[in-house]
Design an enzyme around this catalytic site. Structure first.
Site, mmCIF file in Angstrom:
data_model
loop_
_atom_site.group_PDB
_atom_site.id
_atom_site.type_symbol
_atom_site.label_atom_id
_atom_site.label_comp_id
_atom_site.label_asym_id
_atom_site.label_seq_id
_atom_site.Cartn_x
_atom_site.Cartn_y
_atom_site.Cartn_z
ATOM 1 N N HIS A 60 12.940 -7.583 -36.376
ATOM 2 C CA HIS A 60 13.978 -8.087 -35.473
ATOM 3 C C HIS A 60 15.154 -8.680 -36.256
ATOM 4 C CE1 HIS A 60 10.735 -8.547 -32.093
ATOM 5 N NE2 HIS A 60 11.154 -7.307 -32.235
ATOM 6 N N ASP A 73 7.819 -2.993 -31.404
ATOM 7 C CA ASP A 73 7.789 -3.701 -30.112
ATOM 8 C C ASP A 73 6.929 -2.960 -29.074
ATOM 9 O OD1 ASP A 73 9.505 -5.480 -31.274
ATOM 10 O OD2 ASP A 73 11.166 -5.187 -29.864
ATOM 11 N N ARG A 98 -11.295 3.399 -37.137
ATOM 12 C CA ARG A 98 -10.882 2.204 -37.866
ATOM 13 C C ARG A 98 -9.632 1.625 -37.217
ATOM 14 N NH1 ARG A 98 -7.615 1.723 -43.003
ATOM 15 N NH2 ARG A 98 -7.674 -0.511 -43.345
ATOM 16 N N HIS A 143 -4.228 -6.314 -41.413
ATOM 17 C CA HIS A 143 -3.454 -5.138 -41.827
ATOM 18 C C HIS A 143 -1.973 -5.538 -41.804
ATOM 19 C CE1 HIS A 143 -3.693 -0.525 -42.204
ATOM 20 N NE2 HIS A 143 -2.423 -0.821 -42.379
ATOM 21 N N GLU A 188 -5.352 -2.965 -48.078
ATOM 22 C CA GLU A 188 -4.376 -2.797 -49.156
ATOM 23 C C GLU A 188 -3.684 -4.105 -49.540
ATOM 24 O OE1 GLU A 188 -1.629 0.349 -48.340
ATOM 25 O OE2 GLU A 188 -3.204 1.863 -48.265
ATOM 26 N N ASN A 328 -8.512 3.493 -49.795
ATOM 27 C CA ASN A 328 -7.431 4.302 -49.236
ATOM 28 C C ASN A 328 -6.903 5.190 -50.344
ATOM 29 O OD1 ASN A 328 -7.716 2.934 -46.863
ATOM 30 N ND2 ASN A 328 -5.696 1.966 -46.888
ATOM 31 N N TYR A 330 -4.272 8.538 -51.180
ATOM 32 C CA TYR A 330 -3.265 9.501 -50.737
ATOM 33 C C TYR A 330 -2.794 10.442 -51.840
ATOM 34 C CZ TYR A 330 -2.692 6.898 -46.353
ATOM 35 O OH TYR A 330 -2.913 6.307 -45.148
ATOM 36 N N GLU A 397 -8.683 5.500 -45.539
ATOM 37 C CA GLU A 397 -7.464 6.212 -45.150
ATOM 38 C C GLU A 397 -7.258 7.375 -46.098
ATOM 39 O OE1 GLU A 397 -3.764 3.973 -44.862
ATOM 40 O OE2 GLU A 397 -4.813 2.299 -43.904
HETATM 41 C C1 GBH Z 1 -1.129 2.955 -46.069
HETATM 42 O O1 GBH Z 1 -0.295 2.567 -47.095
HETATM 43 C C2 GBH Z 1 -1.158 1.891 -45.013
HETATM 44 O O2 GBH Z 1 -2.406 1.228 -44.986
HETATM 45 C C3 GBH Z 1 -0.836 2.410 -43.654
HETATM 46 O O3 GBH Z 1 -0.552 1.346 -42.809
HETATM 47 C C4 GBH Z 1 0.306 3.389 -43.764
HETATM 48 O O4 GBH Z 1 0.785 3.792 -42.517
HETATM 49 C C5 GBH Z 1 -0.203 4.588 -44.531
HETATM 50 O O5 GBH Z 1 -0.733 4.217 -45.763
HETATM 51 C C6 GBH Z 1 0.833 5.666 -44.780
HETATM 52 O O6 GBH Z 1 1.848 5.177 -45.611
HETATM 53 O O7 GBH Z 1 8.605 4.118 -49.818
HETATM 54 O O8 GBH Z 1 8.447 4.461 -52.199
HETATM 55 O O9 GBH Z 1 8.766 2.220 -51.330
HETATM 56 C C7 GBH Z 1 -0.262 3.440 -48.208
HETATM 57 C C8 GBH Z 1 0.473 2.797 -49.331
HETATM 58 C C9 GBH Z 1 2.471 1.558 -49.429
HETATM 59 C C10 GBH Z 1 2.490 3.904 -49.719
HETATM 60 C C11 GBH Z 1 3.978 1.584 -49.242
HETATM 61 C C12 GBH Z 1 3.978 3.910 -49.534
HETATM 62 C C13 GBH Z 1 5.982 2.696 -49.873
HETATM 63 C C14 GBH Z 1 6.461 3.367 -51.114
HETATM 64 N N1 GBH Z 1 1.888 2.817 -49.041
HETATM 65 N N2 GBH Z 1 4.532 2.667 -49.998
HETATM 66 S S1 GBH Z 1 8.208 3.547 -51.115
#
Ligand code: GBH
Length: 494
Positions: A60, A73, A98, A143, A188, A328, A330, A397
């Protein structure tokens, strides 16, 4: 093309692609699920007595900082549509879901003695709905959405937050614990403390590099340990559940075979994963963090290390505060050794002192940080397992983003298939990974990216007040995986 030419072509393509995918069945008791988080899906930000949290406040106050100037929101309106969400989960056939609890929805000021009944009712109803549909809840207490009233007192930098979190955890165990077997304290924490207090890139937007992020983690770890002990002493005997933490990390692959680059990659793993895991499994920060940060602090003119110290008592209290571990995962990075960063303003990155980068050959997604590296999950799982004594692990995740231009999300189908194939290989490697959680059930508020990066199995129309959910192609594939426990057309017994 005639079938004469098509058939050999299909065979060749089949050999090139499909054969890389594991054809082994997943174990019968392996759990498949999906995840969301409160601020990203619930909406109803100020309804029924919910208190303001740091994400309400931050979005906000600074709409310009969010890519599409949006906020949570309304989000997916899951506060009102939770039964529909559970119906989607039921249709997917998942074993678990989860979710996270919004602290300020159940205790508006963060103080657990001042509860908000409608907030408690919402989560009781949601958990009961999951139970009634035979879906196991995995519940995260934190979270990222701290009650603003606690932020106003310094947030994770104020030592008193440890007790506030403990009280909140006790409230949650007390009210919801009869329906919860899998608890996570923090999602995280690295992001909470680095993005929140080091880079100032997420709420609360504090930029005090090399100092406040360490202090933040120190209190997060104490708060985690407190919650674990409360569960262990007051609830385990009657509720019989498990409590852990969710740690996120890229897989850090050495940029070359050289000794220096291998050491650099391991240093990075310790600075990212070990920061939390070494404390929880072994009681203290990793040696390499203690040494490097103390040395650099001294050269910078600090009278003590910028990394806070745990007392012997605290070490004994924190060590072993895990019943299992959430990971988690990715993406991956490459790491090279580099010359020692100059001594000037402190930072966590300089303390690590290595060079992190990605390969231009790795496929992209809609998120700048997320390169598709399926092989990384196998390496990460093996490293975690070997480094921390073979704990029970659940992938809390894993997922990939696209821009929402098509419901035919082949990038996600391929991503799940290839990452799960590597996870299946990790099971054969001996890693005790018992579950996999796709991020996310549906498109949602992707923090600073707003609604522009889509991670959902289901698409959500954010222009429609009803927020209708529509399945993407990945829904069919994920359903098939869950019902057959197999990634390809036919599987073999393991
Ligand atoms: C997770 O974060 C989170 O737990 C979840 O809430 C989120 O929606 C999901 O992954 C997908 O992102 O844009 O280069 O500054 C994963 C770790 C932390 C990765 C923030 C991306 C931003 C990097 N994330 N990060 S940048």
């Amino acid at each position: 093309m005639s079938s004469k030419t098509l058939l050999p072509l299909m065979l060749i393509l089949g050999i090139c692609f499909a054969d890389d995918v594991s054809n082994k069945l997943f174990p019968d008791d392996f759990m498949f699920g999906t995840a969301t988080a409160a601020y990203q899906v619930e909406g109803a930000w100020n309804e029924d007595g919910k208190g303001e949290n740091i994400w309400d406040n931050y979005t906000h106050a600074h709409p310009d900082l969010v890519a599409d100037h949006t906020n949570g929101d309304v989000a997916c309106d899951s506060y009102h549509k939770y039964k529909e969400d559970v119906a989607l989960l039921k249709d997917l056939g998942v074993q678990h879901y989860r979710l996270s609890i919004s602290w300020s929805r159940v205790a508006p000021t963060g103080q657990a003695s001042l509860v908000n009944q409608p907030g408690l009712t919402y989560y009781r109803n949601l958990l009961q709905e999951l139970r009634d549909n035979n879906i196991e809840p995995m519940v995260t207490l934190y979270h990222w959405d701290l009650p603003q009233a606690l932020q106003d007192q310094g947030g994770w930098l104020n030592d008193s937050i440890v007790d506030r979190f403990g009280d909140y955890a006790r409230l949650a165990f007390d009210i919801f614990g009869d329906n919860v077997q899998y608890w996570f304290t923090f999602n995280e924490p690295k992001q909470t403390c680095l993005l929140g207090y080091e880079y100032g890139a997420m709420a609360p937007g504090i930029k005090e590099p090399g100092i406040s992020s360490y202090k933040c983690v120190h209190n997060v770890l104490r708060a985690h340990a407190k919650a674990w002990h409360i569960y262990d002493e007051e609830f385990r005997a009657t509720q019989n559940g498990k409590l852990g933490i969710v740690i996120d990390s890229n897989w850090f692959e050495p940029g070359s075979d050289s000794e220096e680059d291998q050491t650099a990659a391991e240093t990075k793993r310790q600075f990212v994963f070990g920061w939390f895991a070494n404390a929880i499994f072994n009681g203290d920060y990793p040696e390499v963090m203690k040494t490097r940060i103390a040395e650099r602090s001294a050269k910078e003119g600090f009278s003590a290390s910028r990394l806070p110290e745990f007392t012997d008592e605290e070490i004994a209290y924190i060590k072993g505060t895990h019943d299992f571990l959430g990971v988690n995962f990715y993406t991956s990075s490459l790491v090279n050794a580099t010359s020692e960063p100059a001594i000037d303003t402190p930072s966590w990155d300089k303390d690590g002192g290595v060079l992190e980068y990605v390969s231009p050959d790795w496929p992209s997604s809609a998120s700048s940080w997320l390169k598709v590296t399926p092989w990384g999950i196998r390496k990460q799982l093996n490293w975690v397992s070997q480094t921390y004594g073979s704990p029970d692990i659940v992938i809390t995740e894993n997922g990939v983003s696209e821009d929402g231009s098509s419901l035919n999300d082949t990038i996600r189908v391929d991503y799940y298939r290839d990452y799960l194939s590597n996870l299946r290989d990790a099971i054969d490697d001996g890693v005790k990974v018992f579950g996999y959680t796709a991020w996310s059930l549906m498109d949602n508020f992707e923090w600073m990216q707003g609604y522009s990066e889509k991670f959902g199995l289901y698409s959500v129309d954010f222009t429609d007040p009803d927020r209708p959910r529509t399945p993407k192609a990945s829904v069919e594939y994920f359903k098939k995986i869950i019902s057959t426990r197999c990634l390809v057309d036919t599987c073999v017994e393991s």
